[in-house]
Write a protein that holds these residues in place. Structure first.
Motif, PDB file in Angstrom:
ATOM      1  N   LEU A 143       0.854  -1.189   0.000  1.00  0.00           N
ATOM      2  CA  LEU A 143       0.000   0.000   0.000  1.00  0.00           C
ATOM      3  C   LEU A 143       0.889   1.238   0.000  1.00  0.00           C
ATOM      4  O   LEU A 143       1.693   1.435   0.911  1.00  0.00           O
ATOM      5  CB  LEU A 143      -0.916  -0.001   1.226  1.00  0.00           C
ATOM      6  CG  LEU A 143      -1.849   1.194   1.390  1.00  0.00           C
ATOM      7  CD1 LEU A 143      -2.798   1.318   0.213  1.00  0.00           C
ATOM      8  CD2 LEU A 143      -2.632   1.086   2.693  1.00  0.00           C
ATOM      9  N   ALA A 144       0.741   2.065  -1.024  1.00  0.00           N
ATOM     10  CA  ALA A 144       1.553   3.277  -1.160  1.00  0.00           C
ATOM     11  C   ALA A 144       0.643   4.497  -1.203  1.00  0.00           C
ATOM     12  O   ALA A 144      -0.433   4.470  -1.807  1.00  0.00           O
ATOM     13  CB  ALA A 144       2.410   3.220  -2.431  1.00  0.00           C
ATOM     14  N   GLY A 145       1.091   5.584  -0.567  1.00  0.00           N
ATOM     15  CA  GLY A 145       0.352   6.838  -0.585  1.00  0.00           C
ATOM     16  C   GLY A 145      -0.834   6.885   0.346  1.00  0.00           C
ATOM     17  O   GLY A 145      -1.737   7.704   0.146  1.00  0.00           O
ATOM     18  N   VAL A 146      -0.848   6.034   1.384  1.00  0.00           N
ATOM     19  CA  VAL A 146      -1.996   6.021   2.289  1.00  0.00           C
ATOM     20  C   VAL A 146      -2.139   7.340   3.039  1.00  0.00           C
ATOM     21  O   VAL A 146      -3.222   7.689   3.503  1.00  0.00           O
ATOM     22  CB  VAL A 146      -1.861   4.843   3.282  1.00  0.00           C
ATOM     23  CG1 VAL A 146      -0.709   5.069   4.243  1.00  0.00           C
ATOM     24  CG2 VAL A 146      -3.158   4.608   4.031  1.00  0.00           C
ATOM     25  N   GLU A 147      -1.029   8.110   3.114  1.00  0.00           N
ATOM     26  CA  GLU A 147      -1.112   9.406   3.797  1.00  0.00           C
ATOM     27  C   GLU A 147      -1.974  10.406   3.034  1.00  0.00           C
ATOM     28  O   GLU A 147      -2.348  11.451   3.586  1.00  0.00           O
ATOM     29  CB  GLU A 147       0.297   9.974   3.998  1.00  0.00           C
ATOM     30  CG  GLU A 147       1.036  10.316   2.725  1.00  0.00           C
ATOM     31  CD  GLU A 147       1.720   9.122   2.076  1.00  0.00           C
ATOM     32  OE1 GLU A 147       2.338   9.291   1.005  1.00  0.00           O
ATOM     33  OE2 GLU A 147       1.627   8.012   2.652  1.00  0.00           O
TER      34      GLU A 147
END
Length: 351
Positions: free
Chosen positions: A125-129
């Motif tokens: 999971l990338a960019g969850v911020e």
């Protein structure tokens, strides 16, 4: 010399029955036995309840009788049915929201989703911020994989990897919410039937709402058309975002297209069963129920930068603006998918 046996504690003579008056059965006066020596080694206390014990039991039964008399519904057949239902649903809570979400029942399935997320599909999971820490937001995700596993993994990833551990509510397709064996489970898990009214209610409560604009076209996609984002309907999700002033968060899922590769679709077999299509994969229906086991491919979930149109809710009724925003979101997700495909390696290992 004659044998002499030690005498035990005094008791009633054989063949005589003592009465409370001290007169035996033969009319001969008898002397009451002396009290037993409780300090003597080996003395066994009597099992006959004392007067105090009898009084206690009588009072206890009396209180129970008063309780049953005041509440006859306790012993009614309906009460036993209710107790049995409570036992069967002991893993469910009694505190449900207006959509039927049961947090206790959903918690039971967390180990399965965690296994699929971390072991079976090894999701990155990338960019969850980019998901807001608080407030409303509309998550727009590409759809694939015959069954809605992609939505479950997006929800699980945000709930466990987001700094605020936010819970996303999925707007499920009608084909899933109308199935008798799947609809109750989806309701308990917190999923909601996809319609504008339900989406507005959730967003107005500042919740995360996820939609899959491709709909049936996405989950029933042929394997040769994998990772080509289908048309986003009529832009209903854009109208929903404009009316509620919710930012749109694009999300792309790569890896779910290979779990059930659809080779062809004899849809005439699925329509009598209530399915809009009937998928034929390398394992289904040849292997029967085993064909429903998804392939252990490697997944990537990328969360893009939120898109805030910054328009007035009145623009939701202007088709030109709605189409422009819809095309913008669709092209953004397609670019995210193409970028991930260019960087990923093997379908199963990612190397």
């Amino acid at each position: 010399p004659p044998l002499v046996f030690p005498r035990g504690p005094p008791g009633p003579r054989r063949g005589r029955v003592r009465s409370r008056s001290g007169v035996g059965e033969d009319g001969v006066m008898t002397q009451p036995s002396a009290a037993p020596d409780r300090t003597r080694p080996g003395f066994a206390p009597s099992l006959v309840p004392t007067a105090a014990d009898e009084t206690f039991l009588r009072n206890l039964l009396g209180e129970a009788g008063k309780l049953l008399a005041a509440h006859p519904e306790i012993v009614s057949p309906r009460s036993w049915v209710d107790l049995w239902n409570l036992f069967l649903h002991r893993n469910q809570s009694l505190d449900l929201d207006d959509f039927g979400y049961d947090e206790a029942a959903a918690r039971v399935w967390h180990p399965l989703f965690d296994f699929l997320y971390r072991v079976w599909w090894r999701v990155t999971l990338a960019g969850v911020e980019n998901v807001p820490n608080e407030g409303r937001a509309l998550l727009v995700v590409n759809h694939s994989g015959v069954l809605p596993w992609d939505g479950a993994m997006v929800k699980h990833g945000i709930a466990h990897e987001h700094p605020a551990r936010r819970q996303a509510r999925m707007l499920a397709l009608d084909m899933f919410t109308t199935l008798p064996f799947l609809q109750p489970w989806l309701r308990q898990m917190g999923e909601v039937r996809a319609c504008p009214e339900n989406g507005e209610r959730l967003l107005n409560r500042d919740e995360l709402v996820a939609v899959f604009p491709e709909g049936v076209k996405g989950v029933g996609k042929y394997f040769r058309d994998r990772y080509r984002v289908a048309r986003f309907g009529r832009g209903g999700f854009v109208r929903l975002a404009l009316r509620t002033r919710a930012p749109i968060v694009p999300i792309s899922v790569v890896g779910a297209e290979e779990i059930y590769p659809i080779l062809f679709r004899p849809d005439f077999l699925g329509r009598p069963l209530g399915f809009p299509y009937f998928p034929v994969t390398p394992t289904f229906p040849i292997l029967g129920p085993l064909g429903l086991v998804p392939a252990p491919t490697k997944w990537w979930i990328d969360v893009g930068t939120p898109i805030d149109p910054g328009l007035d809710p009145a623009h939701a009724e202007r088709p030109m603006i709605v189409n422009e925003v819809t095309d913008l979101v669709r092209s953004t997700i397609q670019q995210m998918i193409d970028s991930r495909l260019a960087r990923r390696g093997n379908v199963f290992t990612g190397e």
